[in-house]
Design a protein around this motif. Sequence first.
Motif, PDB file in Angstrom:
ATOM      1  N   VAL A 198      14.238  38.763  25.745  1.00  0.00           N
ATOM      2  CA  VAL A 198      13.908  40.164  25.561  1.00  0.00           C
ATOM      3  C   VAL A 198      14.070  40.506  24.091  1.00  0.00           C
ATOM      4  CG1 VAL A 198      16.243  40.952  26.082  1.00  0.00           C
ATOM      5  CG2 VAL A 198      14.328  42.515  26.368  1.00  0.00           C
ATOM      6  N   GLU A 199      13.133  41.323  23.629  1.00  0.00           N
ATOM      7  CA  GLU A 199      13.200  41.752  22.238  1.00  0.00           C
ATOM      8  C   GLU A 199      14.094  42.976  22.152  1.00  0.00           C
ATOM      9  OE1 GLU A 199       9.331  42.637  20.810  1.00  0.00           O
ATOM     10  OE2 GLU A 199       9.026  40.627  20.014  1.00  0.00           O
ATOM     11  N   ALA A 200      14.980  42.981  21.162  1.00  0.00           N
ATOM     12  CA  ALA A 200      15.804  44.160  20.959  1.00  0.00           C
ATOM     13  C   ALA A 200      15.504  44.741  19.584  1.00  0.00           C
ATOM     14  CB  ALA A 200      17.276  43.800  21.082  1.00  0.00           C
TER      15      ALA A 200
ATOM     16  N   TYR B  54      24.248  44.271  28.619  1.00  0.00           N
ATOM     17  CA  TYR B  54      23.060  44.926  28.078  1.00  0.00           C
ATOM     18  C   TYR B  54      21.836  44.331  28.753  1.00  0.00           C
ATOM     19  CZ  TYR B  54      23.761  40.614  25.522  1.00  0.00           C
ATOM     20  OH  TYR B  54      23.998  39.308  25.229  1.00  0.00           O
ATOM     21  N   ILE B  55      20.701  44.884  28.437  1.00  0.00           N
ATOM     22  CA  ILE B  55      19.456  44.436  29.061  1.00  0.00           C
ATOM     23  C   ILE B  55      19.361  42.911  29.072  1.00  0.00           C
ATOM     24  CG2 ILE B  55      18.243  44.804  26.858  1.00  0.00           C
ATOM     25  CD1 ILE B  55      15.703  45.247  28.528  1.00  0.00           C
TER      26      ILE B  55
ATOM     27  N   GLU C   8      13.580  42.336  11.225  1.00  0.00           N
ATOM     28  CA  GLU C   8      13.071  41.403  12.239  1.00  0.00           C
ATOM     29  C   GLU C   8      13.678  41.730  13.600  1.00  0.00           C
ATOM     30  OE1 GLU C   8      10.579  39.458  11.823  1.00  0.00           O
ATOM     31  OE2 GLU C   8      10.521  39.930   9.668  1.00  0.00           O
ATOM     32  N   LYS C   9      12.854  41.717  14.639  1.00  0.00           N
ATOM     33  CA  LYS C   9      13.335  41.988  16.003  1.00  0.00           C
ATOM     34  C   LYS C   9      14.349  40.932  16.427  1.00  0.00           C
ATOM     35  CE  LYS C   9      10.451  45.190  18.206  1.00  0.00           C
ATOM     36  NZ  LYS C   9       9.017  45.371  18.053  1.00  0.00           N
ATOM     37  N   ILE C  10      15.266  41.348  17.275  1.00  0.00           N
ATOM     38  CA  ILE C  10      16.297  40.428  17.760  1.00  0.00           C
ATOM     39  C   ILE C  10      15.864  39.894  19.121  1.00  0.00           C
ATOM     40  CG2 ILE C  10      18.712  40.291  18.487  1.00  0.00           C
ATOM     41  CD1 ILE C  10      19.035  42.847  16.586  1.00  0.00           C
ATOM     42  N   HIS C  11      16.074  38.634  19.376  1.00  0.00           N
ATOM     43  CA  HIS C  11      15.662  38.048  20.653  1.00  0.00           C
ATOM     44  C   HIS C  11      16.872  37.642  21.469  1.00  0.00           C
ATOM     45  CE1 HIS C  11      11.418  38.075  19.677  1.00  0.00           C
ATOM     46  NE2 HIS C  11      11.825  37.879  18.424  1.00  0.00           N
ATOM     47  N   VAL C  12      16.887  38.092  22.721  1.00  0.00           N
ATOM     48  CA  VAL C  12      18.034  37.850  23.596  1.00  0.00           C
ATOM     49  C   VAL C  12      17.544  37.133  24.856  1.00  0.00           C
ATOM     50  CG1 VAL C  12      19.978  38.987  24.714  1.00  0.00           C
ATOM     51  CG2 VAL C  12      18.811  40.122  22.831  1.00  0.00           C
ATOM     52  N   PRO C  13      18.250  36.136  25.305  1.00  0.00           N
ATOM     53  CA  PRO C  13      17.831  35.472  26.544  1.00  0.00           C
ATOM     54  C   PRO C  13      18.135  36.354  27.764  1.00  0.00           C
ATOM     55  CG  PRO C  13      19.850  34.514  25.723  1.00  0.00           C
ATOM     56  CD  PRO C  13      19.403  35.493  24.687  1.00  0.00           C
TER      57      PRO C  13
END
Lengths: 170, 299, 663
Positions: free
Chosen positions: C569-571, C224-225, C134-139
């Motif tokens: 952002v998806e990581a 990071y991004i 599963e993709k990781i979600h970052v604010p």
Amino acid sequence: MVSQNNHLIEDSYAIRAAIEKCIQCGTCSASCPLNNYMDYTPRQVVLMVREGFIHEALKTKTIWLCSTCYLCAVRCPAKINIGEFMTALKRSALKNGYSNNQLYPKLMETYAEYINKYGRISEPRLMIKFSLKTSPFKLLKMIPFSMKLLREGTLSFSLEKIQNIEEIKI
Amino acid sequence: MDTSGKALSYYPGCSCSRNGIGRHYGFSSLAVLRALGITVSEIEDWNCCGSNLYRVVDEKGSYLLGARNLAKALEMNLPEILILCPACFLSMNRTLTEILANTKVRNEITKKYSILGSPASSRLRIRHVIDFLVNDIGEEAIKNRVKRRLEGLKIAAYYGCQITRPYSYFDDPEFPTSLEKIISWIGGQPVESPLKTKCCGGMLMLTNEEEVLTVIEKIFNSYVREGAECIVTACPLCHLNLEMARTRLGKRISVDKRLPIIYFTQLVGLSFGIGIDELGISKNIAEHLIEKMVLTATV
Amino acid sequence: MDRKIGVYICHCGLNIASTVNVQKLTEFAQGLEGVVIARDYPYMCSDPGQELIKKDIKEYGLTNVVVASCSPTMHGPTFQKVCEEAGLNPYMFQMVNIREHVSWVTDDVEKATEKAKLLVAAAVNRVKFHEPLEKIHVPLTQSVLIVGGGITGIEAALKLANSGKKVYLVEREPSIGGRMAQLEKTFPTLDCASCILTPKMVDVASNPNITILAYSEIKEVSGYIGNYKVKVVKKPRYVDENKCIGCGLCATKCPSKVLDEFNMGLSYRKAIYIPFPQAVPRKYTIDRERCLYFTKNICRVCERFCPTKAINFEQKPEEIALEVGAVILATGYDVFDPSVIKRYGYGRYKNVYTGLEVERLTSASGPTNGRIILRDGRTPSTVVIIHCVGSRDENYHVYCSRVCCMYAMKLAHLIKERAPNSTVYELYIDIRAHGKGYEEFYRRVQEEGVIFIRGKAAEITESDNGKLIVTFEDTLLGKVQQIEADMVVLATALEPRKDARELARIFNIPVDKNGFFLERHPKLAPVSTVNRGVFVAGACQGPKDIPDSVAQGAAAAAEALALLSQGVVEAEPVIAEVNKDLCSGCRICISVCPYNATVFDRESKTASVQEVLCQGCGTCVASCPSGARTLRQRGFTDKQIIAEIEAILLKRFVPVEVLITET
């Protein structure tokens, strides 16, 4: 343009580099100390070879006026060694009999004769032999200067031969 | 750098050998090196390097000429080869470069001289005497050896073309400064000419005399303009051409008849106090120069 | 688990099909264990190609998809999306590159087909061990850092600020404005550079969303991004920015004169100065190297005269911490130093100038107030402009600097305008007038009497009467010529900033072979970099004129906006994970992580991976002494990789692991 005469020119790195890399900027021509005596500029000779005018390139005076001082080579923005290019053309011209009436090939032949025989050269003997082959009158002109060298003790006609001449033959 | 006792092999080449037209360049260089404690061993039974002429007749053969000398130096276990004549320096450098970098040439050469295919060949170095004096011997050692300083003498260095071209690894290919450094170390005042690495015409003197004379005329004029009182050369052919042209040009140039044109090693030798016979300097020239010299108190 | 694998072979037109026998390859794939369907298609990435895969996933109930086509960096995401849209986890997909790795590197059809077969078999082996991820979600932090306050950075800053984003504009010099501020007029329209630049500078200063950090440099970046932490060092001006009103009384009183770098050393400024009259911020700066107080402990005249008591000799460098979601690098270029081309005599002959020096001469606010006056006070009657100085030259820079032809022509126009009796020559190799209105400008300058000669100058010498002799071959005539000139202008190359590599390292982006920042794709991602939150714009990415720089500034702003407006952002989930039951807590993985992503969990006494920081480089995985079952890389597990190796090296098309499980 594909020339019928490509066989007249050797396939060497110096020739290929000039054909492939030259940007026709003229730096070589304007750097050449002998450019004003040339019938075509060095840049034009590169262009002739590139466009297939091999016959014409080998007939130029230009290639025989190159003294291989390499000023063009160190300045060339395409890093072409034009001195080597000219040497390759001289070689091709000589091989294909393009230069019988020129002095320079005669000089080289004489030079090679000495090396093939002795493994070394002697400048005074080279000069005399070359002059005898081309214009013996020139020798007269050389007398005063030769006397000066003789006085200073820098003139000698002796020439030592290397021990085994076969060692420099392929 | 401590260079005392450093050993090199020495390749005189035809011109700088004892029968050559540039023998005084050879004699004076050896005398100067001796004075600095450097031993050089002449490569035995060396042969002509082929210069840039032989390769026009026979390219492969020209590499063989150089290779034989390189192999001899390796056999002597003196892979650092000292050379004076720029034409020899160039053609030996070219042979070495081709042997190391061009498989076709290497295969051809090592058939005859297998030692050049051995790992030892990577130790071969072609050193010009200018490079060696400036970068190995250096300022201090040369200054220490000076007995007579050429105080204030305006000396022009004429490098000619092939010392720094196209193998320009010890100085700028067009505007070198090594000779000027040496001149100033022995007390002289170097004068600059933009033509100091312009070609003298070389062998073309024999085939295209008039063209070459005009080239040298420009070179002379530029040195006269800078007020040179002495011209030093580093090439037997340049030297010969300058001398010959001076005679032939006659009134076309306004060069003082007494203006000495000598090898730079002769000048260095003179400042080291080496005898003029050993250096091969004619009496007139020596007198003319010694007038300008002062004894230093350091020695 | 019962695998149902679909294999899709792309022809890529003739790119693949002309070298790889795609029919044979498809037949081979069809015969592999676990493969239920294998197809080939001319363009797998096309809509019908994608539909084909989607249909099969549903129809055959595929558990895995293998596509053999181009590079995964090109279309990997495309096919992952196809899987996702058909209800298959995108990490159940594997891509095989049979274009760059096979068809483009050989002409041998037989060998190419054999290699392609092995690569496809390897991928089929591999996917048998794929697992859904599963993709990781970052604010995301809703602010942007822009490095470089030239026209590119200014454009980007205004675009972002006007869209409501917070912008930090960091500039190394005391004022923003960059190179454009040094220009007099701009080609081909001959707009006055200051007239179009300074209003934008003022807009930047007055925009509440923009914080200008002038006279400041980037020290450190972490994060990071979406979540960068940046340390900026504000160098001491020794003038309190809050108090300085820019009256300039200090400079009039300052006794110390310094060569003015803004005027390329052609005039003097004071030790306390603003670089140019329209500087933003209009705050004075003390040049510590030349200030009499700092060098000799005397003077302090500025302090005495300052009406607002703004001078502060005690000021120290100040470190400012910023948090930003995205970064735009717009650091511009350096000018090539032509003194290394000794035969042109720059630095030796006083009347040999660089283009930028003449630019200052022509400027109304420059050292001669816009008049063309030589260093010896004369007005030149013959001027030679030499093109490609340091450009298109393998001894210096092999690339074309793109702007020199045009700026050389603009200078010729200005010289003709300011010294109407002069003759101006342009020595060019090729004229590159590629932009809108550029060719027309070339014609116009030619009509104004500027003489264009095709040929590169070989050398410049000085004659006895002080004239400069330029020697060149007129290559169209085939004649070597000389021009006796009063002034020579060298159209010098643009080159990367001296410290570009250092900045690239700080922001973790690569540089190209010339040292410019490397974009992610030269055509399709020109302002993106491999670091997804870092964008590049303007001449720091390669030589560029003002229109292109402005366009890139705006493009980078748009990219940053597009990123920030996602909110999160998806990581990639292809990262390391720790099996806490097996971890002994030796901490080796912590010491080797280049991103500080592995940390020690005191409670469980084991290592743990911070998902958003992990870049999936695999260093920790390789370093773990207790092996891959303890610290594993998702998407690159040992089983997956060994299965691939088995296919390629042992030609074993059913992995041993599968055989073991099945028996």
